[in-house]
Design a protein around this motif. Structure first.
Motif, PDB file in Angstrom:
ATOM      1  N   GLU A   1       0.656  -5.335   0.431  1.00 41.25           N
ATOM      2  CA  GLU A   1       1.521  -6.506   0.614  1.00 41.25           C
ATOM      3  C   GLU A   1       2.754  -6.472  -0.294  1.00 41.25           C
ATOM      4  N   THR A   2       2.676  -5.776  -1.412  1.00 42.17           N
ATOM      5  CA  THR A   2       3.826  -5.714  -2.334  1.00 42.17           C
ATOM      6  C   THR A   2       4.924  -4.784  -1.835  1.00 42.17           C
ATOM      7  N   LEU A   3       4.584  -3.897  -0.868  1.00 39.14           N
ATOM      8  CA  LEU A   3       5.560  -2.890  -0.425  1.00 39.14           C
ATOM      9  C   LEU A   3       6.563  -3.478   0.572  1.00 39.14           C
ATOM     10  N   LYS A   4       7.808  -3.010   0.451  1.00 33.29           N
ATOM     11  CA  LYS A   4       8.837  -3.465   1.397  1.00 33.29           C
ATOM     12  C   LYS A   4       8.989  -2.475   2.547  1.00 33.29           C
TER      13      LYS A   4
ATOM     14  N   VAL B   1      -5.041   1.972  -5.067  1.00 33.88           N
ATOM     15  CA  VAL B   1      -4.156   0.856  -5.441  1.00 33.88           C
ATOM     16  C   VAL B   1      -2.974   1.391  -6.254  1.00 33.88           C
ATOM     17  N   LYS B   2      -3.265   2.278  -7.218  1.00 34.25           N
ATOM     18  CA  LYS B   2      -2.223   2.834  -8.086  1.00 34.25           C
ATOM     19  C   LYS B   2      -1.214   3.626  -7.253  1.00 34.25           C
ATOM     20  N   LYS B   3      -1.718   4.444  -6.342  1.00 35.68           N
ATOM     21  CA  LYS B   3      -0.832   5.281  -5.503  1.00 35.68           C
ATOM     22  C   LYS B   3       0.068   4.402  -4.631  1.00 35.68           C
ATOM     23  N   ILE B   4      -0.495   3.342  -4.057  1.00 40.45           N
ATOM     24  CA  ILE B   4       0.327   2.432  -3.234  1.00 40.45           C
ATOM     25  C   ILE B   4       1.426   1.825  -4.111  1.00 40.45           C
ATOM     26  N   GLY B   5       1.084   1.501  -5.342  1.00 41.89           N
ATOM     27  CA  GLY B   5       2.049   0.917  -6.283  1.00 41.89           C
ATOM     28  C   GLY B   5       3.181   1.870  -6.635  1.00 41.89           C
ATOM     29  N   GLU B   6       2.980   3.157  -6.372  1.00 33.89           N
ATOM     30  CA  GLU B   6       4.014   4.164  -6.673  1.00 33.89           C
ATOM     31  C   GLU B   6       4.782   4.576  -5.415  1.00 33.89           C
TER      32      GLU B   6
ATOM     33  N   ALA C   1      -8.030  -5.749  -3.042  1.00 38.44           N
ATOM     34  CA  ALA C   1      -7.099  -5.083  -3.970  1.00 38.44           C
ATOM     35  C   ALA C   1      -6.142  -4.169  -3.217  1.00 38.44           C
ATOM     36  N   ILE C   2      -6.650  -3.403  -2.245  1.00 39.44           N
ATOM     37  CA  ILE C   2      -5.764  -2.518  -1.465  1.00 39.44           C
ATOM     38  C   ILE C   2      -4.855  -3.357  -0.571  1.00 39.44           C
TER      39      ILE C   2
ATOM     40  N   LYS D   1       2.363  -3.017   9.194  1.00 37.76           N
ATOM     41  CA  LYS D   1       3.231  -3.147  10.372  1.00 37.76           C
ATOM     42  C   LYS D   1       2.378  -3.139  11.635  1.00 37.76           C
ATOM     43  N   GLY D   2       1.369  -2.288  11.645  1.00 36.51           N
ATOM     44  CA  GLY D   2       0.472  -2.215  12.795  1.00 36.51           C
ATOM     45  C   GLY D   2      -0.687  -1.288  12.509  1.00 36.51           C
ATOM     46  N   GLN D   3      -1.554  -1.204  13.497  1.00 38.64           N
ATOM     47  CA  GLN D   3      -2.754  -0.368  13.345  1.00 38.64           C
ATOM     48  C   GLN D   3      -2.882   0.541  14.572  1.00 38.64           C
ATOM     49  N   ILE D   4      -3.212   1.808  14.329  1.00 42.96           N
ATOM     50  CA  ILE D   4      -3.472   2.748  15.430  1.00 42.96           C
ATOM     51  C   ILE D   4      -4.874   3.303  15.202  1.00 42.96           C
ATOM     52  N   CYS D   5      -5.755   3.132  16.169  1.00 43.10           N
ATOM     53  CA  CYS D   5      -7.124   3.615  15.951  1.00 43.10           C
ATOM     54  C   CYS D   5      -7.732   4.139  17.232  1.00 43.10           C
ATOM     55  N   GLY D   6      -8.660   5.062  17.064  1.00 42.30           N
ATOM     56  CA  GLY D   6      -9.443   5.539  18.197  1.00 42.30           C
ATOM     57  C   GLY D   6      -8.952   6.839  18.810  1.00 42.30           C
ATOM     58  N   PHE D   7      -7.913   7.425  18.242  1.00 41.54           N
ATOM     59  CA  PHE D   7      -7.339   8.634  18.840  1.00 41.54           C
ATOM     60  C   PHE D   7      -7.583   9.880  17.994  1.00 41.54           C
ATOM     61  N   GLY D   8      -8.585   9.833  17.124  1.00 39.76           N
ATOM     62  CA  GLY D   8      -8.846  10.986  16.263  1.00 39.76           C
ATOM     63  C   GLY D   8      -7.631  11.286  15.406  1.00 39.76           C
ATOM     64  N   SER D   9      -7.369  12.578  15.185  1.00 39.34           N
ATOM     65  CA  SER D   9      -6.233  12.935  14.319  1.00 39.34           C
ATOM     66  C   SER D   9      -4.897  12.519  14.950  1.00 39.34           C
TER      67      SER D   9
END
Ligand code: DQA
Length: 141
Positions: A88-91, A57-62, A82-83, A119-127
């Motif tokens: 949600e606070t980020l522009k 949470v702190k890192k996202i806030g920075e 919390a995350i 903005k979106g989610q990317i999942c299932g493709f490993g790295s």
């Protein structure tokens, strides 16, 4: 352009976790791949991993100083208001990534409360989930 890559709990244990789900790459190896692509795309990247919700949470806030964030909230994807509220606070654009296809796993993993404010989610493709997110954020997909 500067991108922040955040990894949540137990992703520091990649390589030791179920390799049939998460593959054999360690987080160091994944970060190296991201860095190599970032160099190719002329993008700066910073990496952060924590097993602690509050630290994430702190890192996202920075993160306002960055042009985008790639986040794998790991298990917090499914639980952390919390995350979610911090994102949600980020522009700037935030892309949620997962190594595994969370929609093809246990029911409790199918719901992401954090992706709803990304903005979106990317999942299932490993790295490659991270690499696709980086390409998107760099504008060079
Ligand atoms: C994960 C999926 C989550 O459900 C899980 O708790 C993780 C990793 C993934 O990258 O596939 O730790 O985020």
């Amino acid at each position: 352009m500067k991108i922040l890559v955040i990894n949540g709990p137990n992703l520091d244990r990649l390589g030791k976790r179920d390799t049939s789900v998460y593959g054999t790459e360690t987080l160091d190896e994944i970060e190296r791949k991201i860095k190599n692509l970032a160099d190719e795309l002329s993008v700066e990247v910073d990496f952060f991993q924590s097993n602690e919700e509050g630290e994430i949470v702190k890192k996202i806030g920075e993160a306002d100083a960055y042009d985008g964030v790639i986040i794998n909230p790991a298990a917090y994807t499914h639980t952390s208001v919390a995350i979610r509220d911090a994102i949600e606070t980020l522009k700037i654009p935030v892309v949620e990534v997962h190594l595994s296809n969370i929609h093809a796993r246990e029911d409790f993993r199918k719901k992401s409360i954090t992706a709803e404010v990304c903005k979106g989610q990317i999942c299932g493709f490993g790295s490659s989930s991270y690499l696709l997110a980086l390409r998107y954020l760099s504008g060079k997909l």
